[in-house]
Design a protein around this motif. Structure first.
Motif, PDB file in Angstrom:
ATOM      1  N   PRO A   8       0.104  -0.469  -5.453  1.00 34.33           N
ATOM      2  CA  PRO A   8       0.547  -0.108  -4.257  1.00 34.33           C
ATOM      3  C   PRO A   8       1.645  -1.164  -3.810  1.00 34.33           C
ATOM      4  O   PRO A   8       2.620  -0.611  -2.881  1.00 34.33           O
ATOM      5  CB  PRO A   8      -0.607  -0.174  -3.041  1.00 34.33           C
ATOM      6  CG  PRO A   8      -1.440  -0.987  -3.698  1.00 34.33           C
ATOM      7  CD  PRO A   8      -1.514  -0.808  -5.341  1.00 34.33           C
ATOM      8  N   LEU A  11       5.521   0.362  -3.645  1.00 33.66           N
ATOM      9  CA  LEU A  11       6.050   1.226  -2.638  1.00 33.66           C
ATOM     10  C   LEU A  11       6.929   0.210  -1.560  1.00 33.66           C
ATOM     11  O   LEU A  11       7.622   0.725  -0.886  1.00 33.66           O
ATOM     12  CB  LEU A  11       5.110   1.917  -1.829  1.00 33.66           C
ATOM     13  CG  LEU A  11       4.416   3.124  -2.655  1.00 33.66           C
ATOM     14  CD1 LEU A  11       3.265   3.949  -1.903  1.00 33.66           C
ATOM     15  CD2 LEU A  11       5.526   4.209  -3.143  1.00 33.66           C
ATOM     16  N   SER A  72       3.049   5.111   5.873  1.00 30.33           N
ATOM     17  CA  SER A  72       2.814   4.856   4.555  1.00 30.33           C
ATOM     18  C   SER A  72       2.750   3.413   4.131  1.00 30.33           C
ATOM     19  O   SER A  72       1.983   3.217   3.184  1.00 30.33           O
ATOM     20  CB  SER A  72       4.072   5.599   3.689  1.00 30.33           C
ATOM     21  OG  SER A  72       3.822   5.498   2.147  1.00 30.33           O
ATOM     22  N   SER A  76      -0.293   1.565   2.456  1.00 32.08           N
ATOM     23  CA  SER A  76      -0.189   0.625   1.171  1.00 32.08           C
ATOM     24  C   SER A  76      -0.931  -0.847   1.437  1.00 32.08           C
ATOM     25  O   SER A  76      -1.427  -1.175   0.509  1.00 32.08           O
ATOM     26  CB  SER A  76       1.313   0.498   0.730  1.00 32.08           C
ATOM     27  OG  SER A  76       1.534   1.837   0.494  1.00 32.08           O
ATOM     28  N   CYS A  79      -4.571  -0.359   1.358  1.00 36.08           N
ATOM     29  CA  CYS A  79      -4.977  -0.408  -0.175  1.00 36.08           C
ATOM     30  C   CYS A  79      -5.129  -1.500  -0.571  1.00 36.08           C
ATOM     31  O   CYS A  79      -6.110  -1.755  -1.450  1.00 36.08           O
ATOM     32  CB  CYS A  79      -4.156   0.729  -0.608  1.00 36.08           C
ATOM     33  SG  CYS A  79      -4.079   0.777  -2.590  1.00 36.08           S
ATOM     34  N   PHE A  95      -4.029   4.607  -1.371  1.00 36.34           N
ATOM     35  CA  PHE A  95      -3.015   4.746  -2.332  1.00 36.34           C
ATOM     36  C   PHE A  95      -2.595   6.057  -2.134  1.00 36.34           C
ATOM     37  O   PHE A  95      -1.089   6.464  -1.901  1.00 36.34           O
ATOM     38  CB  PHE A  95      -3.092   4.117  -3.641  1.00 36.34           C
ATOM     39  CG  PHE A  95      -1.875   4.218  -4.189  1.00 36.34           C
ATOM     40  CD1 PHE A  95      -0.847   3.289  -3.753  1.00 36.34           C
ATOM     41  CD2 PHE A  95      -1.619   4.711  -5.432  1.00 36.34           C
ATOM     42  CE1 PHE A  95       0.543   3.253  -4.466  1.00 36.34           C
ATOM     43  CE2 PHE A  95      -0.619   4.545  -6.271  1.00 36.34           C
ATOM     44  CZ  PHE A  95       0.491   4.068  -5.624  1.00 36.34           C
ATOM     45  N   SER A  98      -1.173   7.147   1.199  1.00 31.44           N
ATOM     46  CA  SER A  98       0.084   6.515   1.311  1.00 31.44           C
ATOM     47  C   SER A  98       1.286   7.340   0.679  1.00 31.44           C
ATOM     48  O   SER A  98       2.088   7.445   1.143  1.00 31.44           O
ATOM     49  CB  SER A  98       0.180   5.235   1.111  1.00 31.44           C
ATOM     50  OG  SER A  98       0.158   4.787  -0.321  1.00 31.44           O
ATOM     51  N   LEU A  99       1.037   7.748  -0.584  1.00 29.26           N
ATOM     52  CA  LEU A  99       1.897   8.681  -1.158  1.00 29.26           C
ATOM     53  C   LEU A  99       2.299  10.056  -0.555  1.00 29.26           C
ATOM     54  O   LEU A  99       3.365  10.497  -0.576  1.00 29.26           O
ATOM     55  CB  LEU A  99       1.339   8.897  -2.619  1.00 29.26           C
ATOM     56  CG  LEU A  99       1.342   7.585  -3.649  1.00 29.26           C
ATOM     57  CD1 LEU A  99       0.764   7.974  -5.169  1.00 29.26           C
ATOM     58  CD2 LEU A  99       2.748   6.982  -3.774  1.00 29.26           C
TER      59      LEU A  99
END
Length: 140
Positions: A8, A11, A72, A76, A79, A95, A98-99
């Motif tokens: 993660p 990102l 997001s 992350s 996560c 995760f 968040s995507l």
């Protein structure tokens, strides 16, 4: 699929750069709105009202782009925390969420870009019409 703490984290730079780009768009639109407001105060024009309405919608899109991008990033981080604590399944879900949030942010960004192109096209048409009427110099 194996997921570890570094997954993660990929990102982070992306989200940071996107949020910076979104903020720059917001600042540019805020400047345009302030200028239009001042122009409208000195010389009211019905066409400016339409443009201001469009800009209001674009500002809301940018606000939502920023919110989804920040969410997001938050998910992350959650996560990473879950993976660090050993909750791999929950970390995977965070995760994935968040995507999805990043996808929403990017989709809103595409919509805002489309609207900005339409607005620029209207200005270009106006310049072309002025040129055809002989009111402005021929720059083309």
């Amino acid at each position: 699929m194996n997921i570890d703490i570094t997954t993660p984290a990929i990102l982070f730079p992306t989200i940071s750069l996107l949020l910076l780009a979104y903020t720059n768009r917001f600042v540019a639109l805020a400047s345009i709105i302030r200028n239009l407001h001042a122009s409208h105060q000195s010389k009211p024009d019905p066409m400016l009202r339409q443009e201001i309405a469009s800009l209001r919608y674009r500002i809301k899109l940018i606000r939502n782009m920023q919110a989804w991008g920040a969410a997001s990033l938050l998910f992350s981080v959650i996560c990473i925390l879950l993976l660090f604590l050993g909750f791999e399944t929950a970390g995977r879900w965070m995760f994935a969420v968040s995507l999805v949030m990043m996808l929403i942010s990017l989709a809103l960004s595409l919509r805002e870009i489309q609207l900005s192109v339409v607005a620029l096209d209207l200005h270009l048409r106006d310049v072309e019409q002025e040129r055809e009427r002989g009111r402005s110099p021929d720059y083309f």
